[in-house]
Scaffold this motif. Structure first.
Motif, PDB file in Angstrom:
ATOM      1  N   ASP A 255       1.150   3.135   3.595  1.00  0.00           N
ATOM      2  CA  ASP A 255       2.156   2.348   4.613  1.00  0.00           C
ATOM      3  C   ASP A 255       3.369   2.117   4.305  1.00  0.00           C
ATOM      4  OD1 ASP A 255      -0.395   1.662   5.742  1.00  0.00           O
ATOM      5  OD2 ASP A 255      -0.605  -0.352   4.677  1.00  0.00           O
ATOM      6  N   TYR A 256       3.835   2.242   2.884  1.00  0.00           N
ATOM      7  CA  TYR A 256       5.438   2.212   2.432  1.00  0.00           C
ATOM      8  C   TYR A 256       5.896   3.233   1.758  1.00  0.00           C
ATOM      9  CZ  TYR A 256       5.323  -2.826   3.533  1.00  0.00           C
ATOM     10  OH  TYR A 256       5.282  -4.096   4.410  1.00  0.00           O
TER      11      TYR A 256
ATOM     12  N   ARG B  69      -3.241   8.816   9.756  1.00  0.00           N
ATOM     13  CA  ARG B  69      -3.299   8.710   8.440  1.00  0.00           C
ATOM     14  C   ARG B  69      -4.067   9.898   8.004  1.00  0.00           C
ATOM     15  NH1 ARG B  69      -3.304   3.636   5.408  1.00  0.00           N
ATOM     16  NH2 ARG B  69      -4.042   3.972   3.376  1.00  0.00           N
TER      17      ARG B  69
ATOM     18  N   ASP C 251       0.766  -1.259   0.095  1.00  0.00           N
ATOM     19  CA  ASP C 251       0.065   0.048  -0.038  1.00  0.00           C
ATOM     20  C   ASP C 251       0.991   1.190   0.007  1.00  0.00           C
ATOM     21  OD1 ASP C 251      -2.625   1.287   0.556  1.00  0.00           O
ATOM     22  OD2 ASP C 251      -1.387   2.064   2.282  1.00  0.00           O
TER      23      ASP C 251
ATOM     24  N   CYS D 123       0.776   7.968   6.232  1.00  0.00           N
ATOM     25  CA  CYS D 123       0.878   7.707   7.652  1.00  0.00           C
ATOM     26  C   CYS D 123       1.924   8.417   8.342  1.00  0.00           C
ATOM     27  CB  CYS D 123       1.043   6.129   7.623  1.00  0.00           C
ATOM     28  SG  CYS D 123      -0.204   5.039   6.939  1.00  0.00           S
TER      29      CYS D 123
END
Length: 256
Positions: free
Chosen positions: A77-78, A161, A74, A174
């Motif tokens: 997330d990364y 987020r 995602d 995030c």
């Protein structure tokens, strides 16, 4: 051209290798896209660059960082600066293992956020030269302008987020994105280069990044720096694409 993959951060990076017809082993380049970009980006900017580089005798690798484009995971997330730099470094390891590549002649180039990742990765001794187009050099200053102070502070204070739209692109981030930037410094990374050559190319019509940032880094750096301020060029780097590519390949030809 062939599709490739390699592991990074517990996921798989996907990309495209442009392999020169010249006899191996060849010098090599890894290309890192910008924020919300990907290897098969809509403008095909790096496609043109990679094709030109292959014709000039470079084995050239365009990658999608983890969470972007065709690569795993995602985006929110990364996507973080240190993670992208790790993806670039792992790309260098992949290149060094290819029989067509001279492992002693590997360079990296990024655009925008990808340029910041390339410059961080450039501390790696296996990387012999580094280039940045429309480089993010002071990420907090740049991304406060992109996200707004309110959303930046929300993530800095541990907010999980946010969702945001910028220049027509919708994305989520995030808190790790902000926390990671707070722990990293592009000028400090470049200070570790010693004699490693650095190319900085900046358009004087860039509406995303303060054009004084590249000039400031060029002044601070102790390594050899080629700084080009390009009249009429903006953040997308498409107005003078052929000239930009020619200057870039000349830099890497002389320094790899």
């Amino acid at each position: 051209m062939k599709q490739i993959q390699y592991p990074s951060r517990g996921q798989q990076v996907y990309g495209y290798a442009h392999i020169p017809a010249a006899a191996a082993p060849a010098p090599a380049l890894i290309l890192c896209h910008g924020f919300t970009g990907a290897a098969p980006e809509g403008s095909r900017l790096f496609v043109h660059l990679a094709n030109a580089a292959a014709k000039a005798g470079f084995y050239t690798l365009r990658i999608d960082c983890i969470g972007s484009g065709n690569s795993d995971a995602d985006f929110a997330d990364y996507t973080c600066l240190g993670g992208w730099a790790e993806d670039v470094r792992n790309g260098v390891r992949f290149l060094a293992a290819q029989p067509e590549v001279d492992a002693c002649r590997i360079g990296v180039l990024g655009i925008s956020f990808g340029a910041a990742a390339a410059m961080l990765a450039g501390q790696d001794k296996q990387i012999k030269a580094v280039g940045g187009w429309a480089s993010v050099i002071y990420p907090e200053a740049t991304f406060r302008g992109i996200l707004t102070d309110e959303k930046w502070e929300y993530l800095a204070e541990g907010g999980k987020r946010i969702s945001h739209v910028y220049a027509g692109n919708h994305f989520s981030l995030c808190s790790q994105f902000v926390q990671d930037i707070a722990s990293l410094s592009i000028p400090e990374a470049v200070a570790q280069y010693e004699n490693k050559p650095l190319l900085l190319m900046q358009g004087d019509q860039d509406a995303v990044i303060d054009i004084t940032h590249a000039a400031k880094l060029a002044e601070l750096a102790s390594c050899p720096v080629e700084h080009h301020l390009i009249a009429g060029e903006d953040h997308a780097f498409m107005h003078h694409m052929e000239e930009n590519i020619a200057v870039t390949l000349d830099f890497f030809r002389r320094n790899l």
